[in-house]
Design an enzyme around this catalytic site. Structure first.
Site, PDB file in Angstrom:
ATOM      1  N   HIS A   1       0.867  -1.179   0.000  1.00 67.25           N
ATOM      2  CA  HIS A   1       0.000   0.000   0.000  1.00 67.25           C
ATOM      3  C   HIS A   1       0.914   1.243   0.000  1.00 67.25           C
ATOM      4  O   HIS A   1       2.011   1.210   0.571  1.00 67.25           O
ATOM      5  CB  HIS A   1      -0.886   0.025   1.259  1.00 67.25           C
ATOM      6  CG  HIS A   1      -2.108  -0.833   1.164  1.00 67.25           C
ATOM      7  ND1 HIS A   1      -3.204  -0.655   1.960  1.00 67.25           N
ATOM      8  CD2 HIS A   1      -2.402  -1.866   0.342  1.00 67.25           C
ATOM      9  CE1 HIS A   1      -4.132  -1.554   1.648  1.00 67.25           C
ATOM     10  NE2 HIS A   1      -3.663  -2.309   0.678  1.00 67.25           N
TER      11      HIS A   1
ATOM     12  N   GLU B   1       0.943   4.028   1.644  1.00 67.03           N
ATOM     13  CA  GLU B   1       1.371   4.575   2.948  1.00 67.03           C
ATOM     14  C   GLU B   1       2.524   3.751   3.553  1.00 67.03           C
ATOM     15  O   GLU B   1       3.461   4.304   4.122  1.00 67.03           O
ATOM     16  CB  GLU B   1       0.195   4.591   3.938  1.00 67.03           C
ATOM     17  CG  GLU B   1      -0.992   5.446   3.524  1.00 67.03           C
ATOM     18  CD  GLU B   1      -2.062   4.632   2.802  1.00 67.03           C
ATOM     19  OE1 GLU B   1      -1.724   3.809   1.924  1.00 67.03           O
ATOM     20  OE2 GLU B   1      -3.249   4.829   3.123  1.00 67.03           O
TER      21      GLU B   1
ATOM     22  N   CYS C   1      -6.629   2.666   5.132  1.00 67.61           N
ATOM     23  CA  CYS C   1      -7.326   1.458   5.613  1.00 67.61           C
ATOM     24  C   CYS C   1      -6.891   1.184   7.060  1.00 67.61           C
ATOM     25  O   CYS C   1      -6.062   1.901   7.616  1.00 67.61           O
ATOM     26  CB  CYS C   1      -6.981   0.256   4.734  1.00 67.61           C
ATOM     27  SG  CYS C   1      -5.291  -0.351   4.979  1.00 67.61           S
TER      28      CYS C   1
ATOM     29  N   CYS D   1      -2.974   0.616   7.346  1.00 70.60           N
ATOM     30  CA  CYS D   1      -2.157   1.829   7.183  1.00 70.60           C
ATOM     31  C   CYS D   1      -2.393   2.825   8.313  1.00 70.60           C
ATOM     32  O   CYS D   1      -1.447   3.461   8.795  1.00 70.60           O
ATOM     33  CB  CYS D   1      -2.425   2.448   5.818  1.00 70.60           C
ATOM     34  SG  CYS D   1      -1.875   1.369   4.474  1.00 70.60           S
TER      35      CYS D   1
END
Lengths: 172, 172
Positions: free
Chosen positions: B53, B55, B83, B86
């Protein structure tokens, strides 16, 4: 020894490796089709990144091994209840089942502070088992922190002794 | 253009890179002392790991750059509400402030489903700003999904055309 205990012992071995590096002893393995496909132990301080939690390292290894970010059909064994980041990663990677050694009442997110693993609002929920080899998982942590406090106490006393020596030399 | 918008534009550039790889366009930068110390864009499918992801990639890079898992004094700019994984990583890495482009009502954990960033039960809370360049961040996602649906529709029609051709040959 049942299957869950067998794999929790493997996770405990990982936790020992963390302790040998001076890290908080938390260990994890991921099992798929009766085989360990990912291992990890906490290396946050030595790796200088918060992403070096045991669970994230094991997820990364399992994903590489299986060639997929979806870890469906996998079970994770972890010695300590996961934090909010790791619990989130477990849901995001769609792991089927998580087996936990000991709980973390102050920060755990598999039932203690939150239960991120089983929130109906998310698109995946995780089957969960807690308290497998809880005593051993908890002891590993307790022993680590007792040793750490003792080491810190000795270092402080040694520093004080040296400082007093220097003061004495200056005075003389 | 204010400072938050300036860095959100940098995060949007990262999101563009994700779209160019066929990934959902989410981008992120981390700023410390007026400098970008970590960049990341979503690469979950190409990297075959949920840890890719935007992040998490940016947190990993910033930690390497600063040589510390503690990202105190840092601000994260991210095009989509984080999410659960993260948001957890942001708290764990002790980032001071998070600036969010557009919200994710179905899965976001900075206010939508949960607000992991600001829970008093955890040992760190994150200052938060939402809606910075929201329109552009949201458009990037909408355009990506419209294109994806169109591509899938065309591919399905092409497959059907080929299958019908094969059937015709068999019949003749």
């Amino acid at each position: 020894m049942n299957t869950d205990e067998k794999y929790m012992r493997a996770a405990l071995k990982q936790a020992e490796k963390a302790a040998q590096c001076g890290e908080v002893p938390i260990g994890c393995v991921i099992v798929c089709g009766g085989k360990i496909v990912g291992r990890g132990y906490n290396r946050r301080n030595t790796k200088h990144t918060t992403l070096a939690h045991a669970e994230l390292i094991a997820i990364d290894k399992a994903s590489r091994k299986l060639g997929d970010w979806r870890l469906e059909g996998c079970t994770m064994y972890v010695t300590l209840e996961p934090c909010q980041m790791c619990a989130g990663a477990i849901v995001q990677s769609r792991i089927d089942r998580v087996v936990i050694g000991t709980m973390n009442p102050k920060a755990g997110c598999a039932g203690s502070i939150l239960n991120i693993l089983q929130m109906p609002e998310f698109n995946h929920q995780v089957e969960m088992e807690t308290g497998v080899l809880a005593e051993e998982c908890s002891s590993a942590l307790k022993c680590f922190f007792i040793d750490l406090r003792e080491r810190n106490r000795r270092e402080k006393a040694e520093k004080q002794r040296l400082d007093e020596g220097k003061m004495l030399i200056k005075t003389v």
